[in-house]
Design an enzyme around this catalytic site. Structure first.
Site, short mmCIF file in Angstrom:
data_model
loop_
_atom_site.label_atom_id
_atom_site.label_comp_id
_atom_site.label_asym_id
_atom_site.label_seq_id
_atom_site.Cartn_x
_atom_site.Cartn_y
_atom_site.Cartn_z
CE LYS A 156 44.15 23.20 13.36
NZ LYS A 156 42.85 22.51 13.14
N GLY A 188 39.21 10.36 17.03
CA GLY A 188 40.37 11.11 17.47
C GLY A 188 40.06 12.02 18.64
CE1 TYR A 193 42.75 20.20 1.36
CE2 TYR A 193 42.01 20.49 3.62
CZ TYR A 193 42.85 20.85 2.58
OH TYR A 193 43.78 21.83 2.75
N GLY A 216 36.05 17.45 3.95
CA GLY A 216 36.72 18.43 4.79
C GLY A 216 36.95 19.76 4.09
#
Length: 303
Positions: free
Chosen positions: A74, A139, A243, A264
């Protein structure tokens, strides 16, 4: 980013590592079939050191309309895009690259639709009093940054980042304050006695990473919690972005404590709808129906 409907031979993919568990190929293929659009969507296992290589492929290989981007790519791909959105610049993280072609050549446009995914999947309860929710984020990585922007859009008042090392979360705290949020970072072991103050918890940790946090938060059976640990606010919601496997240890513990759990996969669907808009260039469609068939594909209740 509005574009013409893709020509025959169009293709897209999800990039990340590991990637074999990803449900994005199923979700995107379902959406394109519903829309009557031919886009071949696959999964590509890739590491950050291959970022420049994949960016070159997007520019030179025919057919690419875009890619979905997951961990650990990302931030790795940001130096190789031409036009990051304001949001991507602010967060320092993308999850979508759109391949744009015109008479001037090929440009890579970057967006982060994780924010919409979190906002639409997390139906925050409205607290009494000043109406400002308090949210904990587990997080402080790239998905946590998207969660902070989502909290800002949802009108959250205060965010507490529960992390291993608060010093390493300083950039996330600074971003939160820039977004107008009151924010602090705390060692996650201090989170247990504070669970009763949170209207929602967003776990942005990778799969299984939260398992060892459950006892420390007072939600498990392995340790004897303090007098207030493990007591959650009635109706408080957990969104666990991981998930697979599902339900997670954290999700099971939260539900056992009386809380509400959002998978998720719900976030994945809603952020995926926005990617489908961008990859197809279609704006005028029954997006509610597209969302529904995507939910059906992965066994989620329709919103």
């Amino acid at each position: 980013m509005t574009r013409a409907t893709p020509a025959p031979g169009a293709r897209a993919a999800v990039l990340g590592h590991p990637i074999g568990h990803s449900r994005s190929p199923l979700l995107h293929s379902t959406a394109y079939r519903e829309l009557g659009v031919q886009i071949d969507y696959t999964a590509i296992d890739i590491l950050p050191e291959q970022a420049e290589q994949i960016a070159a492929r997007l520019r030179t290989e025919p057919g690419w309309v875009g890619v979905s981007v997951t961990m650990p790519m990302k931030d790795a791909l940001i130096p190789y895009v031409d036009e990051p959105s304001d949001r991507v610049r602010r967060l320092g993280a993308l999850n979508t690259i759109v391949v744009s072609r015109d008479a001037n050549g090929v440009r890579l446009l970057a967006e982060n639709t994780d924010v919409e995914g979190i906002v639409r999947s997390l139906d925050l309860p409205v607290p009494a009093g000043d109406g400002k929710a308090v949210v904990a984020i587990l997080g402080s990585g790239n998905t946590a940054l998207a969660a902070l922007e989502a909290c800002s859009l949802m009108g959250v008042g205060r965010v507490e980042l529960l992390v291993r090392n608060p010093e390493r979360a300083s950039a996330a705290v600074e971003l939160a304050r820039t977004l107008g949020l009151e924010a602090t970072a705390l060692p996650y072991r201090q989170g247990g006695p504070r669970l009763g103050t949170y209207d929602a918890v967003i776990s942005t940790l990778p799969a299984r990473a939260a398992d060892s946090w459950v006892d420390a938060l007072g939600l498990g059976e392995g340790e004897t919690p303090g007098p207030d640990a493990g007591v959650i606010k009635p109706g408080a919601v957990l969104l666990d972005v991981a998930y697979d496997p599902w339900p997670s240890v954290l999700a099971n513990a939260w539900e056992a404590a009386g809380g509400l759990v959002v998978s998720g996969l719900s976030m994945l669907v809603h952020q995926g709808v926005e990617q489908v808009r961008l990859f197809t260039g279609i704006q005028d469609a029954d997006w509610g129906r597209v969302t529904n068939v995507m939910c059906d594909a992965v066994g989620l209740p329709r919103p």
